[in-house]
Design a protein around this motif. Structure first.
Motif, PDB file in Angstrom:
ATOM      1  N   LYS A 333       0.802  -1.207   0.287  1.00 23.88           N
ATOM      2  CA  LYS A 333       0.021   0.087   0.261  1.00 23.88           C
ATOM      3  C   LYS A 333       0.904   1.362  -0.011  1.00 23.88           C
ATOM      4  O   LYS A 333       0.837   2.346  -0.884  1.00 23.88           O
ATOM      5  CB  LYS A 333      -1.069  -0.052   1.225  1.00 23.88           C
ATOM      6  CG  LYS A 333      -1.803   0.995   1.474  1.00 23.88           C
ATOM      7  CD  LYS A 333      -2.867   1.096   2.527  1.00 23.88           C
ATOM      8  CE  LYS A 333      -3.224   2.416   3.195  1.00 23.88           C
ATOM      9  NZ  LYS A 333      -3.565   2.101   4.401  1.00 23.88           N
ATOM     10  N   PHE A 334       1.877   1.220   0.867  1.00 22.21           N
ATOM     11  CA  PHE A 334       2.548   2.565   1.011  1.00 22.21           C
ATOM     12  C   PHE A 334       3.512   2.611   0.071  1.00 22.21           C
ATOM     13  O   PHE A 334       3.978   3.701  -0.441  1.00 22.21           O
ATOM     14  CB  PHE A 334       3.304   2.584   2.328  1.00 22.21           C
ATOM     15  CG  PHE A 334       2.279   2.970   3.524  1.00 22.21           C
ATOM     16  CD1 PHE A 334       1.416   4.105   3.440  1.00 22.21           C
ATOM     17  CD2 PHE A 334       2.008   1.802   4.582  1.00 22.21           C
ATOM     18  CE1 PHE A 334       0.356   4.028   4.406  1.00 22.21           C
ATOM     19  CE2 PHE A 334       1.008   2.094   5.241  1.00 22.21           C
ATOM     20  CZ  PHE A 334       0.174   3.195   5.471  1.00 22.21           C
ATOM     21  N   ASP A 337       1.577   4.255  -2.517  1.00 15.14           N
ATOM     22  CA  ASP A 337       1.240   5.642  -2.165  1.00 15.14           C
ATOM     23  C   ASP A 337       2.602   6.652  -2.214  1.00 15.14           C
ATOM     24  O   ASP A 337       2.558   8.016  -2.967  1.00 15.14           O
ATOM     25  CB  ASP A 337       0.855   5.894  -0.717  1.00 15.14           C
ATOM     26  CG  ASP A 337      -0.548   5.119  -0.513  1.00 15.14           C
ATOM     27  OD1 ASP A 337      -1.176   4.655  -1.578  1.00 15.14           O
ATOM     28  OD2 ASP A 337      -1.062   5.265   0.487  1.00 15.14           O
ATOM     29  N   LEU A 338       3.731   6.175  -1.891  1.00 13.94           N
ATOM     30  CA  LEU A 338       4.872   6.930  -1.933  1.00 13.94           C
ATOM     31  C   LEU A 338       5.766   6.890  -3.371  1.00 13.94           C
ATOM     32  O   LEU A 338       6.871   7.286  -3.342  1.00 13.94           O
ATOM     33  CB  LEU A 338       5.604   6.736  -0.540  1.00 13.94           C
ATOM     34  CG  LEU A 338       4.977   6.830   0.565  1.00 13.94           C
ATOM     35  CD1 LEU A 338       5.865   6.303   1.896  1.00 13.94           C
ATOM     36  CD2 LEU A 338       4.822   8.614   0.841  1.00 13.94           C
ATOM     37  N   GLU A 366       1.099  -0.724  10.852  1.00 12.55           N
ATOM     38  CA  GLU A 366       0.644   0.461   9.872  1.00 12.55           C
ATOM     39  C   GLU A 366       1.688   1.650   9.634  1.00 12.55           C
ATOM     40  O   GLU A 366       2.404   1.882   8.868  1.00 12.55           O
ATOM     41  CB  GLU A 366      -0.853   0.793   9.906  1.00 12.55           C
ATOM     42  CG  GLU A 366      -1.238   1.553   8.653  1.00 12.55           C
ATOM     43  CD  GLU A 366      -2.691   1.985   8.403  1.00 12.55           C
ATOM     44  OE1 GLU A 366      -3.388   1.695   9.529  1.00 12.55           O
ATOM     45  OE2 GLU A 366      -3.184   2.385   7.324  1.00 12.55           O
ATOM     46  N   HIS A 367       1.762   2.258  10.928  1.00  5.57           N
ATOM     47  CA  HIS A 367       2.670   3.471  11.059  1.00  5.57           C
ATOM     48  C   HIS A 367       4.050   3.178  10.826  1.00  5.57           C
ATOM     49  O   HIS A 367       4.814   3.881  10.274  1.00  5.57           O
ATOM     50  CB  HIS A 367       2.396   4.146  12.380  1.00  5.57           C
ATOM     51  CG  HIS A 367       0.956   4.848  12.392  1.00  5.57           C
ATOM     52  ND1 HIS A 367       0.374   5.477  13.216  1.00  5.57           N
ATOM     53  CD2 HIS A 367       0.343   5.397  11.390  1.00  5.57           C
ATOM     54  CE1 HIS A 367      -0.766   6.043  12.985  1.00  5.57           C
ATOM     55  NE2 HIS A 367      -0.831   5.977  11.619  1.00  5.57           N
ATOM     56  N   GLU A 370       4.883   2.524   7.149  1.00  6.32           N
ATOM     57  CA  GLU A 370       4.500   3.783   6.677  1.00  6.32           C
ATOM     58  C   GLU A 370       5.888   4.695   6.669  1.00  6.32           C
ATOM     59  O   GLU A 370       6.702   4.865   5.646  1.00  6.32           O
ATOM     60  CB  GLU A 370       3.411   4.453   7.242  1.00  6.32           C
ATOM     61  CG  GLU A 370       3.467   5.739   6.085  1.00  6.32           C
ATOM     62  CD  GLU A 370       2.238   6.606   6.658  1.00  6.32           C
ATOM     63  OE1 GLU A 370       1.635   6.344   7.641  1.00  6.32           O
ATOM     64  OE2 GLU A 370       1.977   7.540   5.828  1.00  6.32           O
TER      65      GLU A 370
END
Ligand SMILES: Nc1ncnc2c1ncn2[C@@H]1O[C@H](COP(=O)(O)OP(=O)(O)OP(=O)(O)O)[C@@H](O)[C@H]1O
Ligand SMILES: [Mg+2]
Length: 469
Positions: A333-334, A337-338, A366-367, A370
């Motif tokens: 996911k990240f 996103d990134l 999750e953090h 990320e």
């Protein structure tokens, strides 16, 4: 090791005799066919003459180093798995190795069991099995929930059962376990799915604000109520009302909520009329409601009406099998996103994750991922990119202090601490000032403008709400 009747061939390349011997004995004992090479060049020769299934190579060797061995191996025999070991915990070399296609990296001294488990997983996953397991991974339940551990499968089963009934549900579980996702899943599976799901946070906001938010108000009910306004309960008509942090409801609000649950009617603030509303109520809390009932801080009659059905979402440390799957899900996911190309969490880093206590549960994982994706400069997440608090292991303290006066030795974050204090002061001022913002600002000795800005910053009010005043 013999897997599916096949004996796997492993080549160990290391210029240090003791290491070659140690690995040879360890691997022979576990049923692998082992060969050793005492230099980079003889290692390359051995790969050329008879490509092994897996190579374990030291990184620092003269004149031909482990990276050269890795490159040659990938050129000659792309399917051979290469695992790097190094006495020098050099992140740059590890990064380079991963970028060149190494399967994993172990700093010396390593744990034998860990190495063996990585080897056997790597060999097992090679080929078709890999693609099958990959496509199954990250399977989403109800479009939002990840994880196939036994406790989670039980949660999914309950969601399905609960969704079919129209009864009220209480979801309990520690912070960050996914209670809100479970509530969404129930709504999505229920007959009310085409009607709204309205989420209300009952905590952290003064009583009178929650009341007018929930039930709406009549014109003139209080200063600033220039016209009638419907509340969130009415907005959820025919659908589901999700009451988050239900344990924070004050006694007065508990009574008002009881009226809704029992008689299916509401009264607007400043109104007298009883308005019928049909909603299903899903509540969530990380507090022990039963205990609150016993201590008489939560009404028993309300508790039984809300808690017709109950779902308990287990903490992440009680379903550690889900950690790798969730980590990979957040990684993909990240990275998307990134806009980064990171394809894996190194097994050393994964091992740290799998042994971590996760006081903040899935949200914390999750953090961590990320931040890891943001910080990592190679194509693999190495332990260095996991935030320091990560290295606190199981045995260490797992509570995250809210506000404390003593500075903890580890993981103190001054900004977070100050922000938390600020947030609490704002709430306290609001409640002391009976929700009148001008008064609250004065109490805090700051301008009205500054007060509004801070309310927005802490999400204690929305732009729209402030505009209306
Ligand atoms: N099983 C899961 N699969 C995918 N993501 C998850 C899962 N569980 C939690 N998350 C993610 O973790 C974060 C926290 O989840 P959520 O807000 O539902 O937790 P919560 O239990 O309501 O926490 P709190 O008590 O603090 O409100 C969200 O970003 C959510 O998307
Ligand atoms: Mg929540």
């Amino acid at each position: 090791m013999v897997q599916n009747g096949q004996v796997f061939k492993i080549l160990v390349v290391d210029d240090e005799m003791s290491m070659r011997e140690l690995l040879e004995i360890l691997l022979l004992k576990h049923g692998y066919d082992v060969r050793c090479a005492e230099s980079g060049s003889s290692g390359i020769e051995a790969i050329r003459s008879d490509p092994p299934d897996l190579v374990i190579t030291d990184i620092r060797m003269e004149p031909v180093n482990g990276i050269e061995v890795l490159k040659k191996c990938k050129a000659v025999s792309p399917r051979t798995i290469v695992i790097m070991i190094s006495a020098y915990a050099s992140t740059e070399l590890a990064v380079e190795a991963m970028n060149e296609g190494a399967y994993d990296y172990f700093p010396k001294p390593f744990n034998n069991e860990e190495l063996l488990s990585v080897i056997s997983n790597a060999l097992r996953n090679r080929g078709e099995e890999q693609s099958v397991s990959d496509s199954r991974e990250g399977l989403l339940y109800f479009g939002c929930l990840i994880g196939e551990s036994a406790p989670m499968l039980k949660v999914y089963e309950t969601i399905q059962r609960v969704a079919k009934t129209g009864s009220n549900v209480v979801i309990t579980g520690e912070s960050g376990t996914g209670k809100e996702l479970v509530a969404r899943a129930i709504h999505r599976q229920s007959a009310r799915r085409d009607r709204p799901l309205v989420i209300v946070n009952c905590g952290g906001v003064p009583e009178n604000l929650v009341e007018s938010e929930l039930f709406g108000y009549r014109k003139g009910a209080f200063t600033g109520a220039a016209s009638d306004r419907k509340g969130l309960v009415e907005a959820a008509r025919g659908g589901t009302l999700f009451l988050d942090e239900i344990g924070e409801l004050t006694p007065v609000l508990q009574v008002k909520l009881l009226r809704l649950v029992q008689d299916k009617t509401i009264k607007m603030v400043g109104g007298t009329e009883e308005i019928p509303v049909d909603v299903r109520i899903i509540s969530a809390t990380n507090r022990d409601l039963e205990r609150m009932v016993m201590e008489k801080t939560f009404r028993e009659d309300l508790y039984y009406r809300l808690n017709v059905l109950h779902i308990r979402v287990p903490p992440l440390r009680d379903r550690r099998e889900d950690i790798p799957v969730l980590a990979r899900y957040f990684l993909s996911k990240f990275t998307k996103d990134l806009g980064k190309e990171i394809h894996k969490v190194s097994s050393y880093a994964m091992d740290i994750l799998c042994n971590y206590e996760f006081p903040g549960n899935v949200r914390e994982l999750e953090h961590i991922i990320e931040r890891g994706v943001a910080m990592e400069s190679s194509r693999i997440i190495l332990p260095d990119s996991l935030t320091l608090s990560m290295h606190r292991r199981k045995e260490q303290e797992r509570t995250v202090p809210a506000v404390r006066s003593e500075i903890p030795i580890e993981n103190f974050d001054l900004d977070k601490h100050m922000a938390e204090i600020e947030r609490r002061m704002l709430q306290q001022a609001l409640s002391q000032a009976g929700g009148v913002k001008l008064k609250a600002a004065r109490l805090l000795g700051i301008s009205f403008r500054s007060f509004r800005y801070r309310l927005l910053k802490h999400e204690l009010a929305t732009e729209d709400e402030l505009k209306e005043e």
